[in-house]
Write a protein that holds these residues in place. Sequence first.
Motif, PDB file in Angstrom:
ATOM      1  N   GLU A  68      -3.862 110.535 -42.069  1.00 40.52           N
ATOM      2  CA  GLU A  68      -4.330 111.904 -41.909  1.00 40.52           C
ATOM      3  C   GLU A  68      -4.209 112.721 -43.193  1.00 40.52           C
ATOM      4  N   LYS A  69      -3.267 112.359 -44.063  1.00 43.66           N
ATOM      5  CA  LYS A  69      -3.116 113.054 -45.348  1.00 43.66           C
ATOM      6  C   LYS A  69      -4.264 112.736 -46.293  1.00 43.66           C
ATOM      7  N   GLY A  70      -4.864 111.561 -46.148  1.00 46.75           N
ATOM      8  CA  GLY A  70      -5.990 111.202 -46.989  1.00 46.75           C
ATOM      9  C   GLY A  70      -6.373 109.750 -46.833  1.00 46.75           C
ATOM     10  N   HIS A  71      -7.665 109.512 -46.565  1.00 46.27           N
ATOM     11  CA  HIS A  71      -8.162 108.142 -46.416  1.00 46.27           C
ATOM     12  C   HIS A  71      -9.579 108.045 -46.986  1.00 46.27           C
ATOM     13  N   ILE A  72     -10.035 106.837 -47.169  1.00 45.24           N
ATOM     14  CA  ILE A  72     -11.373 106.587 -47.688  1.00 45.24           C
ATOM     15  C   ILE A  72     -12.379 107.036 -46.633  1.00 45.24           C
ATOM     16  N   PRO A  73     -13.409 107.790 -47.037  1.00 45.49           N
ATOM     17  CA  PRO A  73     -14.404 108.261 -46.069  1.00 45.49           C
ATOM     18  C   PRO A  73     -14.994 107.105 -45.254  1.00 45.49           C
ATOM     19  N   GLY A  74     -15.022 107.291 -43.926  1.00 43.53           N
ATOM     20  CA  GLY A  74     -15.591 106.294 -43.037  1.00 43.53           C
ATOM     21  C   GLY A  74     -14.635 105.194 -42.607  1.00 43.53           C
ATOM     22  N   SER A  75     -13.420 105.197 -43.146  1.00 39.71           N
ATOM     23  CA  SER A  75     -12.472 104.130 -42.786  1.00 39.71           C
ATOM     24  C   SER A  75     -11.896 104.372 -41.397  1.00 39.71           C
ATOM     25  N   LYS A  76     -11.485 103.277 -40.767  1.00 44.61           N
ATOM     26  CA  LYS A  76     -10.869 103.318 -39.442  1.00 44.61           C
ATOM     27  C   LYS A  76      -9.387 103.014 -39.592  1.00 44.61           C
ATOM     28  N   ASN A  77      -8.566 103.727 -38.863  1.00 43.78           N
ATOM     29  CA  ASN A  77      -7.125 103.516 -38.941  1.00 43.78           C
ATOM     30  C   ASN A  77      -6.649 102.556 -37.857  1.00 43.78           C
ATOM     31  N   VAL A  78      -5.922 101.537 -38.274  1.00 46.23           N
ATOM     32  CA  VAL A  78      -5.253 100.608 -37.366  1.00 46.23           C
ATOM     33  C   VAL A  78      -3.814 100.524 -37.855  1.00 46.23           C
ATOM     34  N   TRP A 133      -7.421 103.777 -55.486  1.00 49.73           N
ATOM     35  CA  TRP A 133      -8.605 104.584 -55.164  1.00 49.73           C
ATOM     36  C   TRP A 133      -8.460 105.986 -55.784  1.00 49.73           C
ATOM     37  N   GLN A 134      -7.271 106.582 -55.632  1.00 49.08           N
ATOM     38  CA  GLN A 134      -7.023 107.907 -56.195  1.00 49.08           C
ATOM     39  C   GLN A 134      -7.031 107.876 -57.725  1.00 49.08           C
ATOM     40  N   GLN A 135      -6.464 106.822 -58.320  1.00 46.65           N
ATOM     41  CA  GLN A 135      -6.460 106.701 -59.781  1.00 46.65           C
ATOM     42  C   GLN A 135      -7.877 106.610 -60.338  1.00 46.65           C
ATOM     43  N   ALA A 136      -8.799 106.088 -59.533  1.00 46.64           N
ATOM     44  CA  ALA A 136     -10.192 105.986 -59.959  1.00 46.64           C
ATOM     45  C   ALA A 136     -10.950 107.291 -59.709  1.00 46.64           C
ATOM     46  N   ASP A 137     -10.221 108.334 -59.293  1.00 47.62           N
ATOM     47  CA  ASP A 137     -10.799 109.654 -59.010  1.00 47.62           C
ATOM     48  C   ASP A 137     -11.891 109.616 -57.954  1.00 47.62           C
ATOM     49  N   LEU A 138     -11.693 108.793 -56.933  1.00 44.61           N
ATOM     50  CA  LEU A 138     -12.639 108.726 -55.821  1.00 44.61           C
ATOM     51  C   LEU A 138     -12.124 109.591 -54.683  1.00 44.61           C
ATOM     52  N   PRO A 139     -13.029 110.107 -53.860  1.00 45.86           N
ATOM     53  CA  PRO A 139     -12.626 111.098 -52.846  1.00 45.86           C
ATOM     54  C   PRO A 139     -11.879 110.509 -51.661  1.00 45.86           C
ATOM     55  N   LEU A 140     -11.011 111.335 -51.106  1.00 45.91           N
ATOM     56  CA  LEU A 140     -10.318 111.021 -49.862  1.00 45.91           C
ATOM     57  C   LEU A 140     -10.681 112.107 -48.851  1.00 45.91           C
TER      58      LEU A 140
END
Length: 144
Positions: A68-78, A133-140
Amino acid sequence: MTFDELLAFAGRNVFYVIALVGITLALLYTEVARLFRPFKALRPAGLTVLINRENALVVDFSAINDFEKGHIPGSKNVVFSQFDPDNKVLANAKSLPVVAVCRNGQASEGAAKRLKAAGFEHVYWLEGGIAAWQQADLPLVKGR
């Protein structure tokens, strides 16, 4: 330096020689294991290509609060502790590309192995996880 001098150095510095041999063996083991793992490792740029071109299913094995703090757009949590390769999120994805992700890449690597063993055809793992992912400056995305 001659071979005799090298042997004399090794005799005087046994600890250094043992450390060098140990480190060399550890590196060799890691590289050989990497070659034979049943899934493919991706870097963040490769994951974006896979998502955009092949509609990959990204499964985030982070704890719910971390997701909930931050995930890749469209990802599903398991949640990893409740992970079952036959659960409803994954049930129809055996022939799709499935990417295992977590905060740092450790839990998701084990999940990728389990997915491959359960018969998933195209299994990937985000090397370095959300941190990479964050180091590559991609969105969460925040929230669920």
